[in-house]
Design an enzyme around this catalytic site. Structure first.
Site, PDB file in Angstrom:
ATOM      1  NE  ARG A   1      43.441  38.453  40.759  1.00  0.00           N
ATOM      2  CZ  ARG A   1      43.604  38.090  39.495  1.00  0.00           C
ATOM      3  NH1 ARG A   1      43.756  38.991  38.547  1.00  0.00           N
ATOM      4  NH2 ARG A   1      43.650  36.807  39.163  1.00  0.00           N
TER       5      ARG A   1
ATOM      6  CG  ASP B   1      43.292  35.317  42.521  1.00  0.00           C
ATOM      7  OD1 ASP B   1      43.340  36.529  42.812  1.00  0.00           O
ATOM      8  OD2 ASP B   1      43.312  34.894  41.352  1.00  0.00           O
TER       9      ASP B   1
ATOM     10  CE1 TYR C   1      39.781  39.483  31.595  1.00  0.00           C
ATOM     11  CE2 TYR C   1      40.073  37.133  31.232  1.00  0.00           C
ATOM     12  CZ  TYR C   1      40.458  38.304  31.830  1.00  0.00           C
ATOM     13  OH  TYR C   1      41.535  38.305  32.685  1.00  0.00           O
TER      14      TYR C   1
ATOM     15  N   GLY D   1      45.238  41.646  35.262  1.00  0.00           N
ATOM     16  CA  GLY D   1      44.595  42.410  34.216  1.00  0.00           C
ATOM     17  C   GLY D   1      44.274  43.841  34.620  1.00  0.00           C
TER      18      GLY D   1
ATOM     19  CB  SER E   1      42.873  34.594  31.526  1.00  0.00           C
ATOM     20  OG  SER E   1      43.387  35.879  31.729  1.00  0.00           O
TER      21      SER E   1
ATOM     22  CG  ASN F   1      47.586  37.382  37.267  1.00  0.00           C
ATOM     23  OD1 ASN F   1      48.523  37.990  36.759  1.00  0.00           O
ATOM     24  ND2 ASN F   1      46.564  36.942  36.579  1.00  0.00           N
TER      25      ASN F   1
ATOM     26  CD  GLU G   1      46.339  34.714  30.473  1.00  0.00           C
ATOM     27  OE1 GLU G   1      45.867  35.549  31.260  1.00  0.00           O
ATOM     28  OE2 GLU G   1      47.291  33.963  30.767  1.00  0.00           O
TER      29      GLU G   1
ATOM     30  CD  GLU H   1      45.111  31.107  39.712  1.00  0.00           C
ATOM     31  OE1 GLU H   1      45.119  31.903  38.754  1.00  0.00           O
ATOM     32  OE2 GLU H   1      44.816  29.903  39.599  1.00  0.00           O
TER      33      GLU H   1
END
Length: 364
Positions: free
Chosen positions: A295, A297, A255, A317, A186, A313, A19, A311
């Protein structure tokens, strides 16, 4: 802050993981939006090999902060003495590590910064390590009574024959399934597998990135995300939804092929569903002992309308299509104010840790 001087922030980015490029894009956005009246920003780029360099000249290419190697600008984290470069103390007040993936958000970098005695943004060692490991995060959530889908863990050193693995899998779940590196981000190395024939290839790809992989039950679902921030006082943002044209939300969808990507913030949920997601997101955050921000999810089963934790994070990002800053913005928090508050949370935790005693003699 020293008198009326601006606070010195080391923006740490790049890194050794897959990443690296995403981190450089996040760093560019953070570098642009940090409040220059309050902060002096020292960009520190980490190469693919793991070497740290102070970026004396900032270069942005294709929306990413470049990492320039200069042997006269090597940065060292010195135990008990902070960050140094060229024999001089950089006098950093706080580190903003936006190093995604392995060696960045798995607790290893956080441990190094703890040893150096510098404040930093984001989760601590334990929260980072747990959040990065999908196996351990799910185990903690399961123990906390939070909703997760069936999953199994496979380790390379104890990998059974492929036909036996398929039998074990069918005892626990049905195809399709997702095969993931246990400690990746990611969507790097992730595959959606529709039958036994694709299982071996998917596992071999995941094992490229980690020696432990997770196989999870796949469902038809909406992808809901919820931003959470805070130390002791934990709060969440109204959740958003990811809508994409890919089979699943993989690296390319995130991305590269962003034209087929739609972000709905806030997500089209009932008030009861929004309240439920925010409540569970905050519980998931606390269960893993996260701090700073993260974050969380979710997968919303389109048939049963049941929410499942997917999950977390702990260093999400900050690219132009990243959900965390967009959810904060939808909640009325500007990008500069968000970054300032995250730095304040890092400093607050550092002060609390500094007030603790680590010597037995102090108790006498």
């Amino acid at each position: 802050m020293r008198g009326m001087e601006r606070m010195r922030i080391a923006l740490l980015y790049g890194g050794r993981s897959g990443e690296h490029e995403v981190s450089c894009r996040s760093a560019a956005a953070i570098y642009e939006h940090l409040d220059r009246e309050r902060f002096e920003v020292l960009p520190v780029g980490i190469t693919h090999e793991g070497r740290w360099y102070l970026q004396r000249e900032v270069r942005v290419k294709d929306g990413a902060l470049e990492v320039t190697e200069d042997e006269g600008a090597v940065v060292w984290a010195v135990p008990g003495a902070g960050l140094w470069c060229g024999g001089e103390d950089l006098r950093v007040d706080c580190v903003f590590p936006i190093v995604h993936g392995t060696f960045g958000e798995d607790g290893t970098l956080q441990g190094l910064l703890e040893q150096a005695g510098v404040a930093y943004v984001g989760a601590g060692v334990l929260g980072s390590a747990l959040g990065m490991d999908k196996d351990r995060a799910k185990a903690v959530w399961l123990q906390a009574g939070l909703p997760i889908l069936p999953f199994m863990v496979v380790r390379r050193e104890s990998l059974p024959p492929w036909n036996e693995l398929a039998i074990q899998l069918r005892r626990r779940m049905e195809f399709p399934v997702f095969v993931k590196p246990a400690r990746g981000g990611s969507s790097v190395g992730i595959s959606k597998v529709h039958d036994e024939r694709g299982l071996k290839k998917a596992c071999e790809l995941a094992f490229t990135y980690d020696s432990k992989i997770v196989i999870e039950q796949g469902i038809e679902a909406r992808e809901i995300e919820c931003g959470v921030w805070g130390n002791e006082d934990v709060r969440s943002f109204p959740p958003g939804e990811i809508i994409h044209t890919h089979e699943f939300y993989d690296y390319e969808a995130k991305y590269e092929d962003t034209e087929g990507l739609q972000l709905k913030i806030p997500a089209e949920l009932t008030p009861e569903q929004q309240e439920y997601v925010r409540n569970v997101a905050e519980k998931a955050y606390r269960a893993l002992e996260c701090e700073g921000f993260a974050r969380v999810d979710f997968l919303l089963d389109t048939e049963t309308e049941v929410f499942y934790l997917n999950e977390i994070n702990t260093l999400p990002g900050f690219t132009p299509v990243s959900m965390f800053p967009l959810m904060a913005q939808a909640a009325g928090i500007s990008f500069p104010d968000l970054l300032t508050r995250l730095i304040e949370l890092g400093l607050d935790r550092s002060r609390r840790r500094a007030a603790l005693s680590y010597r037995y003699e102090a108790l006498r």
